[in-house]
Motif scaffolding. Structure first.
Motif, mmCIF file in Angstrom:
data_model
loop_
_atom_site.group_PDB
_atom_site.id
_atom_site.type_symbol
_atom_site.label_atom_id
_atom_site.label_comp_id
_atom_site.label_asym_id
_atom_site.label_seq_id
_atom_site.Cartn_x
_atom_site.Cartn_y
_atom_site.Cartn_z
ATOM 1 N N ALA A 116 -13.431 -20.063 7.008
ATOM 2 C CA ALA A 116 -12.175 -20.025 6.327
ATOM 3 C C ALA A 116 -10.911 -20.439 7.230
ATOM 4 C CB ALA A 116 -11.910 -18.411 6.059
ATOM 5 N N ARG A 117 -10.981 -20.118 8.598
ATOM 6 C CA ARG A 117 -9.777 -20.338 9.377
ATOM 7 C C ARG A 117 -9.662 -21.818 9.589
ATOM 8 N NH1 ARG A 117 -10.478 -19.168 13.922
ATOM 9 N NH2 ARG A 117 -12.339 -17.921 14.110
ATOM 10 N N LEU A 118 -10.933 -22.606 9.608
ATOM 11 C CA LEU A 118 -10.816 -24.196 9.705
ATOM 12 C C LEU A 118 -10.428 -24.648 8.409
ATOM 13 C CD1 LEU A 118 -14.473 -24.523 11.574
ATOM 14 C CD2 LEU A 118 -12.329 -24.805 12.707
ATOM 15 N N MET B 271 -5.741 -11.898 2.324
ATOM 16 C CA MET B 271 -6.574 -11.409 3.506
ATOM 17 C C MET B 271 -8.053 -11.073 3.081
ATOM 18 S SD MET B 271 -5.307 -8.303 6.252
ATOM 19 C CE MET B 271 -5.732 -7.044 5.100
ATOM 20 N N VAL B 272 -8.689 -11.392 3.867
ATOM 21 C CA VAL B 272 -10.302 -10.877 3.410
ATOM 22 C C VAL B 272 -10.912 -10.510 4.717
ATOM 23 C CG1 VAL B 272 -12.462 -12.099 2.727
ATOM 24 C CG2 VAL B 272 -10.056 -13.038 2.032
ATOM 25 N N TRP B 273 -11.860 -9.658 4.618
ATOM 26 C CA TRP B 273 -12.716 -8.957 5.542
ATOM 27 C C TRP B 273 -14.003 -9.938 5.509
ATOM 28 C CZ3 TRP B 273 -13.264 -5.994 9.646
ATOM 29 C CH2 TRP B 273 -14.323 -5.579 10.050
ATOM 30 N N PHE B 274 -14.036 -10.481 6.416
ATOM 31 C CA PHE B 274 -15.251 -11.845 6.781
ATOM 32 C C PHE B 274 -16.100 -11.399 7.562
ATOM 33 C CE2 PHE B 274 -11.780 -14.864 5.241
ATOM 34 C CZ PHE B 274 -12.619 -15.595 4.140
ATOM 35 N N GLY B 275 -17.334 -11.751 7.752
ATOM 36 C CA GLY B 275 -18.173 -12.028 8.908
ATOM 37 C C GLY B 275 -17.730 -12.996 9.794
ATOM 38 N N GLY B 276 -18.623 -13.000 10.989
ATOM 39 C CA GLY B 276 -17.993 -14.078 12.128
ATOM 40 C C GLY B 276 -18.191 -15.523 11.369
ATOM 41 N N VAL C 104 -9.098 -11.611 8.384
ATOM 42 C CA VAL C 104 -8.318 -12.893 8.563
ATOM 43 C C VAL C 104 -7.229 -12.788 7.501
ATOM 44 C CG1 VAL C 104 -8.400 -15.271 8.658
ATOM 45 C CG2 VAL C 104 -10.541 -13.992 9.492
ATOM 46 N N ILE C 105 -6.126 -13.343 8.084
ATOM 47 C CA ILE C 105 -4.829 -13.364 7.172
ATOM 48 C C ILE C 105 -4.409 -14.634 6.804
ATOM 49 C CG2 ILE C 105 -3.414 -12.851 8.842
ATOM 50 C CD1 ILE C 105 -2.068 -10.696 6.746
ATOM 51 N N ASN C 106 -3.893 -14.981 5.795
ATOM 52 C CA ASN C 106 -3.424 -16.196 5.408
ATOM 53 C C ASN C 106 -2.076 -16.441 5.798
ATOM 54 O OD1 ASN C 106 -2.067 -18.412 3.887
ATOM 55 N ND2 ASN C 106 -4.304 -18.346 2.599
ATOM 56 N N PRO C 107 -1.595 -17.514 6.418
ATOM 57 C CA PRO C 107 -0.095 -17.615 7.058
ATOM 58 C C PRO C 107 1.019 -17.512 5.763
ATOM 59 C CG PRO C 107 -1.267 -19.495 6.986
ATOM 60 C CD PRO C 107 -2.348 -18.632 6.730
ATOM 61 N N GLN C 108 0.557 -17.864 4.631
ATOM 62 C CA GLN C 108 1.434 -17.810 3.441
ATOM 63 C C GLN C 108 1.993 -16.260 3.326
ATOM 64 O OE1 GLN C 108 -0.715 -19.019 -0.243
ATOM 65 N NE2 GLN C 108 -1.675 -16.876 -0.230
ATOM 66 N N VAL C 109 1.661 -15.438 3.811
ATOM 67 C CA VAL C 109 2.229 -14.104 3.585
ATOM 68 C C VAL C 109 3.529 -14.024 4.229
ATOM 69 C CG1 VAL C 109 0.198 -13.063 3.080
ATOM 70 C CG2 VAL C 109 1.035 -12.985 5.316
ATOM 71 N N SER D 165 -4.023 -19.807 10.026
ATOM 72 C CA SER D 165 -4.703 -18.355 9.549
ATOM 73 C C SER D 165 -5.099 -17.572 10.953
ATOM 74 C CB SER D 165 -5.781 -18.251 8.585
ATOM 75 O OG SER D 165 -6.638 -19.330 9.243
ATOM 76 N N GLU D 166 -5.177 -16.341 10.763
ATOM 77 C CA GLU D 166 -5.245 -15.796 12.163
ATOM 78 C C GLU D 166 -6.387 -14.547 11.807
ATOM 79 O OE1 GLU D 166 -1.792 -14.474 14.326
ATOM 80 O OE2 GLU D 166 -0.788 -15.337 12.707
ATOM 81 N N ALA D 167 -7.210 -14.351 12.853
ATOM 82 C CA ALA D 167 -7.997 -13.050 13.064
ATOM 83 C C ALA D 167 -7.107 -12.058 13.349
ATOM 84 C CB ALA D 167 -9.351 -13.332 13.775
#
Length: 304
Positions: free
Chosen positions: A102-104, A91-96, A239-244, A109-111
């Protein structure tokens, strides 16, 4: 002779002992459960400030989620996106912009959360006072910056590059209109320092960072000040990765989101985390909120 027979018997028994039910094995079913949930963040501020913030958040999340949580710093914005894509960061704290990038690259992956201020975020243009540049009243007056030296933050920063360039282009100002090559300071703090020192006449950065540094007394306002505040846009988010879900369970994403939304300014330890984020609370968000960011990113070539 008896000693020889006893030694031989012990040697024969060793493999059996190693295979017994109570013996240690190279791995166990619990390994996947205890694997750390690794968080990260774009390096948009001073590294020491980021280490303090995300270490405290990791401790909070570990207590709430019941799994080990680690914060792993990265060298730059691109490295944050790459680490998320390959699964090194969960999971990462991203800017817009980096969040969209990352999500693309990671399907599913989800915001999941943003600060209360991120649904109505702004950039601020600052100028060294020796330039004599007067405050700008509207977007069209950005043309007054033509012929000046200018620095963005990171090349992939939403508030320090993407949206400011978009607003400049709306006003009819191209990067070639500045004197010399535009700079990329790599962080909001560095942008302040460069404009304050006069290395660049004008710069642009995240409004929340500007306000927090003013409140902390870290900026010499006799040398640099805000000349324009941009219109609002969506920006930072988790944004969190679905692998979790495979590692911790199908409802883990919801657990993480709930823990972030639960941060309470009335609890001293949690209030400190929120203050370090420059927020009163975290709120829900979703991927569709960043469509404008994606459109602008594609328009200026930051998203292919």
């Amino acid at each position: 002779m008896k000693r020889i027979l006893l030694s031989a018997l012990l040697v024969l028994m060793l493999p059996l002992a190693a295979c017994s039910p109570g013996s240690e094995t190279a791995s166990s079913p619990q390994d996947s459960v205890t694997q750390p949930f690794v968080t990260g963040a774009i390096p948009d501020q001073d590294p020491e400030k980021l280490q303090r913030l995300y270490s405290k958040l990791a401790d909070y999340l570990e207590a709430e989620l019941g799994v080990p949580v680690e914060y792993q710093p990265v060298t730059d914005y691109t490295a944050a996106v790459t680490a998320f894509r390959v699964g090194d960061l969960d999971m990462v704290w991203f800017g817009g912009l980096t969040g969209v990038q990352a999500r693309l690259q990671v399907e599913g992956s989800e915001a999941i959360a943003q600060r209360d201020i991120d649904a109505d975020f702004h950039s601020v243009f600052i100028a060294n006072k020796n330039t004599g540049i007067a405050p700008l009243n509207d977007l069209n007056e950005l043309t007054n910056l033509k012929g000046r030296t200018f620095t963005f933050g990171s090349e992939s920063s939403t508030s320090g590059r993407l949206m400011p360039q978009y607003f400049l282009e709306q006003a009819g100002v191209s990067l070639e209109d500045f004197r010399g090559e535009v700079g990329f300071s790599q962080s909001h703090d560095a942008t302040i320092q460069l404009v304050e020192a006069g290395t660049y006449e004008v710069g642009v950065l995240n409004e929340q960072v500007w306000k927090s540094r003013v409140e902390a007394g870290d900026i010499d306002l006799s040398k640099v000040d805000v000349i324009w505040r941009s219109p609002a846009y969506f920006d930072y988010h988790w944004v969190i990765n679905p692998q979790v879900k495979e590692r911790y369970g199908e409802d883990f994403v919801e657990q993480v989101q709930a823990a972030l939304l639960k941060l309470d300014p009335n609890v001293p330890e949690q209030k400190e985390i929120l203050e370090l984020f420059g927020a009163n609370q975290f709120i829900e968000t979703e991927n569709s909120n960043y469509q404008q960011i994606e459109d602008v990113g594609r328009a200026i070539g930051k998203i292919q």
